[in-house]
Scaffold this active site. Structure first.
Site, PDB file in Angstrom:
ATOM      1  CG  LEU A 113      -1.741  -1.226   1.527  1.00  0.00           C
ATOM      2  CD1 LEU A 113      -2.509  -1.046   2.826  1.00  0.00           C
ATOM      3  CD2 LEU A 113      -2.684  -1.509   0.379  1.00  0.00           C
ATOM      4  N   GLY A 114       1.969   1.187   0.734  1.00  0.00           N
ATOM      5  CA  GLY A 114       2.837   2.350   0.854  1.00  0.00           C
ATOM      6  C   GLY A 114       4.090   1.977   1.611  1.00  0.00           C
ATOM      7  CG  HIS A 153       0.939   2.674   8.762  1.00  0.00           C
ATOM      8  ND1 HIS A 153       0.619   1.720   9.707  1.00  0.00           N
ATOM      9  CD2 HIS A 153       2.095   2.250   8.200  1.00  0.00           C
ATOM     10  CE1 HIS A 153       1.547   0.767   9.702  1.00  0.00           C
ATOM     11  NE2 HIS A 153       2.455   1.058   8.793  1.00  0.00           N
ATOM     12  CD  GLU A 154       3.660   3.420   4.907  1.00  0.00           C
ATOM     13  OE1 GLU A 154       4.820   3.465   5.383  1.00  0.00           O
ATOM     14  OE2 GLU A 154       3.039   2.355   4.762  1.00  0.00           O
ATOM     15  CG  HIS A 157       6.530   3.544   9.337  1.00  0.00           C
ATOM     16  ND1 HIS A 157       6.747   2.804  10.467  1.00  0.00           N
ATOM     17  CD2 HIS A 157       5.706   2.783   8.559  1.00  0.00           C
ATOM     18  CE1 HIS A 157       6.093   1.645  10.384  1.00  0.00           C
ATOM     19  NE2 HIS A 157       5.442   1.617   9.233  1.00  0.00           N
ATOM     20  CD1 TRP A 165       4.436  -7.189  14.806  1.00  0.00           C
ATOM     21  CD2 TRP A 165       3.053  -5.559  14.147  1.00  0.00           C
ATOM     22  NE1 TRP A 165       4.615  -7.010  13.449  1.00  0.00           N
ATOM     23  CE2 TRP A 165       3.778  -6.020  13.017  1.00  0.00           C
ATOM     24  CE3 TRP A 165       2.108  -4.534  13.967  1.00  0.00           C
ATOM     25  CZ2 TRP A 165       3.596  -5.475  11.736  1.00  0.00           C
ATOM     26  CZ3 TRP A 165       1.936  -4.002  12.693  1.00  0.00           C
ATOM     27  CH2 TRP A 165       2.673  -4.464  11.602  1.00  0.00           C
ATOM     28  CG  ASP A 173       5.398   0.225  20.442  1.00  0.00           C
ATOM     29  OD1 ASP A 173       5.890   0.184  21.598  1.00  0.00           O
ATOM     30  OD2 ASP A 173       4.240   0.626  20.225  1.00  0.00           O
ATOM     31  CB  THR A 178       1.585   1.259  22.295  1.00  0.00           C
ATOM     32  OG1 THR A 178       3.009   1.123  22.397  1.00  0.00           O
ATOM     33  CG2 THR A 178       1.246   2.582  21.638  1.00  0.00           C
ATOM     34  CG  ASP A 214      -7.470   3.121   5.244  1.00  0.00           C
ATOM     35  OD1 ASP A 214      -6.472   2.428   5.564  1.00  0.00           O
ATOM     36  OD2 ASP A 214      -7.450   3.959   4.312  1.00  0.00           O
TER      37      ASP A 214
END
Ligand code: ARG
Ligand code: ZN
Ligand code: CA
Length: 243
Positions: A113-114, A153-154, A157, A165, A173, A178, A214
């Site tokens: 996806l990315g 999400h990207e 990052h 996870w 993480d 979390t 999403d």
């Protein structure tokens, strides 16, 4: 870092068909999602379970669309080796990557996806790549990845966040608020989904750094916010973006 951080965004569109040459409306819909998701203004923010209401974050980063670059190409899939970021290889070079977030929109292939570059890498490849079918909320955006959360999400990052996870069974993480997750979650898990990691915590499956659909991801945590904002601090890998 005090107050709102503003990130200028350059969108680089590579297209081999008119469908891939996405509209300005589709691009703007993605910028709108980033602004909502990074400011606790997403309409699903109130779906965060009360267990996590103390952890859910208004990150306080805004995104401003500055330029759209478009280039026609005969390449129909680009993979994940950064060729789309290199004009000599048929792509589009990054624009001012030390002060602007570059997004490349193209067909990646392989079910990806990315993907993003973490802070500290080469400026020439810095930024985020998103497949045009998973970009924004209108036009060619395709269910169940049609709410713009691949970019959320990207960009997580790009601002140093790891998968929730920790990329291994019950991994770390590097974020304290979390819970440990067994592994990636997909689809739309029902709440509560218990981890079998130490302490059997309820997993934060609605976090943007999981792999759910999403519609089923709608929060960053305060610990993730701290980790993202630390990249903008003096001496941090994205300090050149701070105002
Ligand atoms: N890098 C991940 C992939 O390509 C992105 C996952 C984003 N998830 C989402 N619901 N949009 O698979
Ligand atoms: Zn990821
Ligand atoms: Ca954690």
């Amino acid at each position: 870092v005090n107050g709102q951080i503003e990130i200028p965004v350059v969108v680089n569109v590579l297209y081999s068909s008119s469908a891939e040459n996405i509209s300005l409306a589709q691009i703007q819909s993605q910028i709108d999602v980033l602004n909502q998701d990074f400011n606790g203004q997403n309409t699903d923010f109130n779906q965060v379970p009360t267990t996590f209401s103390g952890a859910k974050a208004n990150v306080g980063i805004s995104f401003v669309l500055e330029t759209v670059n478009r280039k026609s190409t005969r390449k129909t899939s680009w993979g994940t080796r950064d060729t789309m970021k290199n004009a000599k290889r048929g792509g589009i070079d990054a624009t001012s990557p030390d002060t602007k977030l570059n997004l490349w929109v193209c067909t990646i292939g392989g079910g990806i996806l990315g993907y993003a570059q973490f802070p500290g890498g080469s400026p020439s490849t810095d930024g985020v790549v998103i497949d045009s079918r998973y970009f924004g909320t209108t036009g060619t955006a395709t269910y169940p990845f049609n709410k713009g959360r691949t970019a959320t999400h990207e960009v997580g990052h790009w601002l140093n966040l790891r998968h929730i996870w920790g990329d291994t069974t019950c991994g770390n993480d590097q974020v304290n608020d979390t819970p440990s997750h067994n592994t990636a979650n997909y689809g739309c898990p029902s709440y509560p989904h218990y981890s079998t990691c130490s302490g059997s915590p309820i997993e934060m499956t609605m976090n943007y750094m999981d792999y759910t659909d999403d519609a089923c991801m709608y929060m960053f945590s305060n610990g993730q916010k701290d980790r993202m904002l630390a990249t903008f601090a003096p001496g941090g890998p994205r300090s050149s973006f701070a105002q």
